[in-house]
Design a protein around this motif. Sequence first.
Motif, mmCIF file in Angstrom:
data_model
loop_
_atom_site.group_PDB
_atom_site.id
_atom_site.type_symbol
_atom_site.label_atom_id
_atom_site.label_comp_id
_atom_site.label_asym_id
_atom_site.label_seq_id
_atom_site.Cartn_x
_atom_site.Cartn_y
_atom_site.Cartn_z
ATOM 1 N N LEU A 430 132.983 17.471 61.007
ATOM 2 C CA LEU A 430 131.785 18.238 60.713
ATOM 3 C C LEU A 430 130.747 17.360 60.026
ATOM 4 O O LEU A 430 131.082 16.568 59.130
ATOM 5 C CB LEU A 430 132.113 19.430 59.812
ATOM 6 C CG LEU A 430 133.125 20.448 60.344
ATOM 7 C CD1 LEU A 430 133.387 21.525 59.308
ATOM 8 C CD2 LEU A 430 132.653 21.057 61.648
ATOM 9 N N ASP A 431 129.503 17.506 60.436
ATOM 10 C CA ASP A 431 128.360 16.879 59.784
ATOM 11 C C ASP A 431 127.622 17.982 59.033
ATOM 12 O O ASP A 431 126.971 18.831 59.649
ATOM 13 C CB ASP A 431 127.451 16.219 60.820
ATOM 14 C CG ASP A 431 126.308 15.449 60.181
ATOM 15 O OD1 ASP A 431 126.023 15.688 58.988
ATOM 16 O OD2 ASP A 431 125.687 14.609 60.860
ATOM 17 N N THR A 436 125.113 24.472 62.005
ATOM 18 C CA THR A 436 126.341 25.053 62.546
ATOM 19 C C THR A 436 127.569 24.453 61.884
ATOM 20 O O THR A 436 128.507 25.180 61.513
ATOM 21 C CB THR A 436 126.401 24.837 64.065
ATOM 22 O OG1 THR A 436 125.287 25.483 64.683
ATOM 23 C CG2 THR A 436 127.684 25.422 64.636
ATOM 24 N N ASP A 437 127.586 23.139 61.718
ATOM 25 C CA ASP A 437 128.740 22.502 61.080
ATOM 26 C C ASP A 437 128.888 22.934 59.632
ATOM 27 O O ASP A 437 130.004 23.122 59.131
ATOM 28 C CB ASP A 437 128.608 20.982 61.168
ATOM 29 C CG ASP A 437 128.997 20.448 62.531
ATOM 30 O OD1 ASP A 437 129.294 21.272 63.415
ATOM 31 O OD2 ASP A 437 128.999 19.224 62.733
ATOM 32 N N THR A 464 134.892 11.915 49.905
ATOM 33 C CA THR A 464 134.594 13.001 48.988
ATOM 34 C C THR A 464 133.130 12.960 48.568
ATOM 35 O O THR A 464 132.631 11.948 48.114
ATOM 36 C CB THR A 464 135.497 12.894 47.747
ATOM 37 O OG1 THR A 464 136.848 12.995 48.167
ATOM 38 C CG2 THR A 464 135.186 13.998 46.757
ATOM 39 N N GLY A 465 132.448 14.084 48.714
ATOM 40 C CA GLY A 465 131.075 14.184 48.272
ATOM 41 C C GLY A 465 130.062 13.683 49.278
ATOM 42 O O GLY A 465 128.903 13.552 48.949
ATOM 43 N N THR A 466 130.440 13.366 50.491
ATOM 44 C CA THR A 466 129.496 12.906 51.500
ATOM 45 C C THR A 466 129.131 14.051 52.427
ATOM 46 O O THR A 466 129.552 15.183 52.244
ATOM 47 C CB THR A 466 130.088 11.744 52.314
ATOM 48 O OG1 THR A 466 131.129 12.271 53.145
ATOM 49 C CG2 THR A 466 130.640 10.668 51.405
ATOM 50 N N PHE A 467 128.381 13.727 53.461
ATOM 51 C CA PHE A 467 127.927 14.753 54.392
ATOM 52 C C PHE A 467 128.922 15.002 55.518
ATOM 53 O O PHE A 467 128.592 15.696 56.463
ATOM 54 C CB PHE A 467 126.575 14.340 54.997
ATOM 55 C CG PHE A 467 125.441 14.467 54.033
ATOM 56 C CD1 PHE A 467 124.851 15.696 53.813
ATOM 57 C CD2 PHE A 467 124.976 13.379 53.326
ATOM 58 C CE1 PHE A 467 123.800 15.843 52.924
ATOM 59 C CE2 PHE A 467 123.928 13.507 52.434
ATOM 60 C CZ PHE A 467 123.335 14.736 52.226
ATOM 61 N N ARG A 468 130.096 14.455 55.460
ATOM 62 C CA ARG A 468 131.054 14.636 56.539
ATOM 63 C C ARG A 468 132.345 15.240 56.005
ATOM 64 O O ARG A 468 132.779 14.943 54.891
ATOM 65 C CB ARG A 468 131.356 13.314 57.251
ATOM 66 C CG ARG A 468 130.175 12.782 58.032
ATOM 67 C CD ARG A 468 130.607 11.670 58.979
ATOM 68 N NE ARG A 468 129.485 11.200 59.779
ATOM 69 C CZ ARG A 468 129.073 11.766 60.904
ATOM 70 N NH1 ARG A 468 129.678 12.837 61.353
ATOM 71 N NH2 ARG A 468 128.044 11.274 61.571
ATOM 72 N N ARG A 562 128.761 16.841 43.270
ATOM 73 C CA ARG A 562 128.398 16.118 44.494
ATOM 74 C C ARG A 562 128.311 17.059 45.678
ATOM 75 O O ARG A 562 127.403 16.965 46.505
ATOM 76 C CB ARG A 562 129.434 15.020 44.790
ATOM 77 C CG ARG A 562 129.417 13.883 43.801
ATOM 78 C CD ARG A 562 128.090 13.146 43.789
ATOM 79 N NE ARG A 562 127.719 12.628 45.076
ATOM 80 C CZ ARG A 562 128.149 11.458 45.565
ATOM 81 N NH1 ARG A 562 128.957 10.699 44.855
ATOM 82 N NH2 ARG A 562 127.760 11.053 46.760
ATOM 83 N N TYR A 563 129.248 18.015 45.790
ATOM 84 C CA TYR A 563 129.187 18.986 46.875
ATOM 85 C C TYR A 563 127.925 19.828 46.764
ATOM 86 O O TYR A 563 127.319 20.201 47.753
ATOM 87 C CB TYR A 563 130.421 19.899 46.844
ATOM 88 C CG TYR A 563 131.705 19.218 47.210
ATOM 89 C CD1 TYR A 563 131.757 18.312 48.266
ATOM 90 C CD2 TYR A 563 132.870 19.475 46.503
ATOM 91 C CE1 TYR A 563 132.943 17.695 48.602
ATOM 92 C CE2 TYR A 563 134.068 18.851 46.830
ATOM 93 C CZ TYR A 563 134.093 17.956 47.882
ATOM 94 O OH TYR A 563 135.263 17.343 48.212
ATOM 95 N N GLY A 564 127.545 20.157 45.484
ATOM 96 C CA GLY A 564 126.320 20.911 45.306
ATOM 97 C C GLY A 564 125.118 20.149 45.804
ATOM 98 O O GLY A 564 124.199 20.715 46.404
ATOM 99 N N ASP A 565 125.109 18.824 45.578
ATOM 100 C CA ASP A 565 124.016 18.011 46.093
ATOM 101 C C ASP A 565 123.966 18.075 47.611
ATOM 102 O O ASP A 565 122.899 18.192 48.217
ATOM 103 C CB ASP A 565 124.182 16.552 45.637
ATOM 104 C CG ASP A 565 123.965 16.413 44.131
ATOM 105 O OD1 ASP A 565 123.366 17.341 43.544
ATOM 106 O OD2 ASP A 565 124.409 15.408 43.564
ATOM 107 N N VAL A 566 125.130 17.980 48.257
ATOM 108 C CA VAL A 566 125.184 17.978 49.716
ATOM 109 C C VAL A 566 124.710 19.308 50.275
ATOM 110 O O VAL A 566 124.002 19.373 51.277
ATOM 111 C CB VAL A 566 126.627 17.687 50.190
ATOM 112 C CG1 VAL A 566 126.748 17.874 51.687
ATOM 113 C CG2 VAL A 566 127.011 16.265 49.806
ATOM 114 N N ARG A 567 125.078 20.410 49.598
ATOM 115 C CA ARG A 567 124.771 21.738 50.110
ATOM 116 C C ARG A 567 123.530 22.363 49.470
ATOM 117 O O ARG A 567 123.291 23.554 49.599
ATOM 118 C CB ARG A 567 125.978 22.654 49.903
ATOM 119 C CG ARG A 567 127.147 22.255 50.769
ATOM 120 C CD ARG A 567 128.435 22.911 50.307
ATOM 121 N NE ARG A 567 129.507 22.708 51.261
ATOM 122 C CZ ARG A 567 130.212 21.598 51.376
ATOM 123 N NH1 ARG A 567 129.957 20.573 50.566
ATOM 124 N NH2 ARG A 567 131.168 21.481 52.283
ATOM 125 N N SER A 568 122.761 21.548 48.722
ATOM 126 C CA SER A 568 121.517 22.015 48.097
ATOM 127 C C SER A 568 121.760 23.233 47.215
ATOM 128 O O SER A 568 121.016 24.214 47.252
ATOM 129 C CB SER A 568 120.467 22.325 49.175
ATOM 130 O OG SER A 568 120.213 21.183 49.961
#
Length: 803
Positions: A430-431, A436-437, A464-468, A562-568
């Motif tokens: 997933l990206d 959708t991803d 961990t914490g990236t966009f994938r 970090r996940y919060g950063d990725v998911r705004s």
Amino acid sequence: MTSPAGTAATTGGAATTGTVGPGHRAAAGPLLLGVRHHGPGSARAVLTALAAARPAAVLIEGPPEGDALLPLAADPRMRPPVALLAHAVDDPGRASFWPMAAFSPEWVAIRWALDHDVPVRFIDLPAAHSLALKEPEPGAGSEETAGVRAGEEVTPVVDPIRVLAETAGYDDPERWWEDVVEHRSPGGAGGGSDAGDALAPFVALAEAMEALREAYGDGGQPRDAVREAYMRIQLRTARKEFGNDVAVVCGAWHVPALAARTTLAADRALLKGLPKVRTDLTWVPWTHRRLARHSGYGAGIDSPGWYGHLFDVADRPIERWMTKVAGLLREEDRFVSTAHVIEAVRLAETLAALRGRPLAGLGETTDAVRAVMCEGSDVPLALVRDRLIVGETLGEVPDTAPAVPLQRDLTRSQRTLRLKPEASERELDLDLRKETDAARSRLLHRLRLLDVGWGDPVAGRGSTGTFRESWRLSWQPELHVRVAEAGVWGTTVVTAATAKAESGAVVATALADVTALAEHCLLAGLPDALPVVMKALADRAALDADVGHLADALPALARSLRYGDVRSTDTAALAEVAAGLAERICVGLPPACTGLDADGAEALRRQVEAVHGAIGLLLAGTAPAEGLRERWDAVLHKLAARGTVAGIIRGRATRLLLDEGRLAEDEAARLMGLALSPGTLPADAAAWIEGFVGGASGGGMLLVHDERLLGLVDAWLTGVPAEMFTDVLPLLRRTFSAYEPGVRRTLGELVRRGPVPEGARRDDVGRVPGGFGPGLDRARADAVEPVLRLLIGRRSEHEEAAG
């Protein structure tokens, strides 16, 4: 239900006498068709018998509450294997399955009855009673519906098929079954077959079942008496309505009991006082792999894919099977020609003749495939077993089947996101920058929060914490029970996950549990649950004074940021709590690292590493706490220099500072020299070495490239007294055995060469022959940089500025 062995290995027939053709129904009594659950031979025989007898009603072994669901079997969108799922309304974890494949006699009988407008009913003990009698089991529902009441004596379970096979001189029950039933002529479903011939196998094998029951009694299944009493009552009711023109399809073990002469009062006495629960039933998809389980109605057949093939093909089953195998192996890039198929068929038939079998069975075909197509190897044969002999078929159920609201919402989400449930395991990358991803990721994380384990995160291209994200998906039938259990939290996936997260935050007692829950909420996209979770997190963090608990909690918080950063996601409150935890860890960690035994020191060493990684994530965030790096560096310096700290922690703190460039190489060498001095106990020195260069930290390459450190280790090791060497050897072996073979080989060569003399001749890049340079050669490194930038697709700072 199944045989007393807990498998489907029973066949038999009606324990009646005289002619049993359709013209003599009154004299013969009801038509009792004893079957092997999920047996294609039994299925063909049942179809032939029903076509010849044309009964006025068909009774099936199964829960009567499922009668309302039987018409769905005729829906063109219903594709077996499927199963009836019954679960207690107030306790969905108390559940049972009744699986049916296309080659199951029960399924064949149901479809025949529906196709010919003949009434069809289930007559086994109601699920309301069987679930009440059944002890709840850990995990999702069991296929087994018949347990043992409290106080009942448990006796050895008899396997009728094995007994019959051994009586016939066979050592393999499956091979006996193939010879007696599967290799018989399939007859036909369109009539034209003599009724006596159609019923002959049932009559013959019923006598065997009667003899077995005389010899073994209940066969180790005491609850069968209750079930059979209920089936006799249902049979009496059907006979009042339809006369003797009734066909019963049940496990052959039960045939003698159904044919026995008992009174209605005696049967009702057996049923008196049975406990009862409210139940819901529905159809759910099943898999061939689940049919291979040795439990309950699952039957425990070893080769559902092979049985499905035997049932589906009308002629030349061996030739068609070998063609399937060849196609599979070709898909896996193995060379299999038409000549291989021909030779494999010939070999299978020859083996059958040599073994005295009427036709080639699974054993002969498997041996032929191994010898001809797999060149004697079991490696490709394992693929054939997995994909064809067992198979990965997943059934389908129409939308009109009853389902809990949560299941319906999940089904809608799966369709919207194009995530089709599949029995076979598959990888999903997933990206999270794609809408959708990102929605797929949220759905999978919400299901994990609800304990519906459709997917498991795996290490993929991202980190961990990236966009994938990478997932491993596999849908199993038990997950339908999990969904039913999760239905108590809400009617949609998002509301159920939110409610469960809020409840979990309230009841959680450990700080690490609450931080993990906060991480799950961010991953699952549950903003409504975050306020409750954050309040619980702040309360637990303020009250918990254990440094170990704080250290366990911080990594999850850092990942959540970090996940919060990725998911705004707005994580300001989370960042405040994380900064407070980090501050308290910096204050309390040094005193906590003293006075530890070996196990405690190893546990705290892991926590120090985890905190170090978490603080690195916090420092990489958009708004790191002021002065956090300096405070953490001060903590590591204290741990590295304080002699009362356990050796493994001092060594790891030194290494972390060295890797971060916060400790000069000369200072690292000084600390190593102190740790390995003659006054240090060998066990403490070995622990320091493990902390400094042990595990997967790249310590081997550090020793390879810094001969000064390697020399210190070598000098210490050669100076360990012989009587103490055996004490430190296990620790050293654990440390150095983790290195890659190439690293160990290089270290051995360097130690064999010995230390480099002062003033030794070096080549034009500063290397000693057989050794390594004293430092980084920047000119050579700069020459490589353009190539690396080209490979990774990044421009230099000068190119960025230019344009």
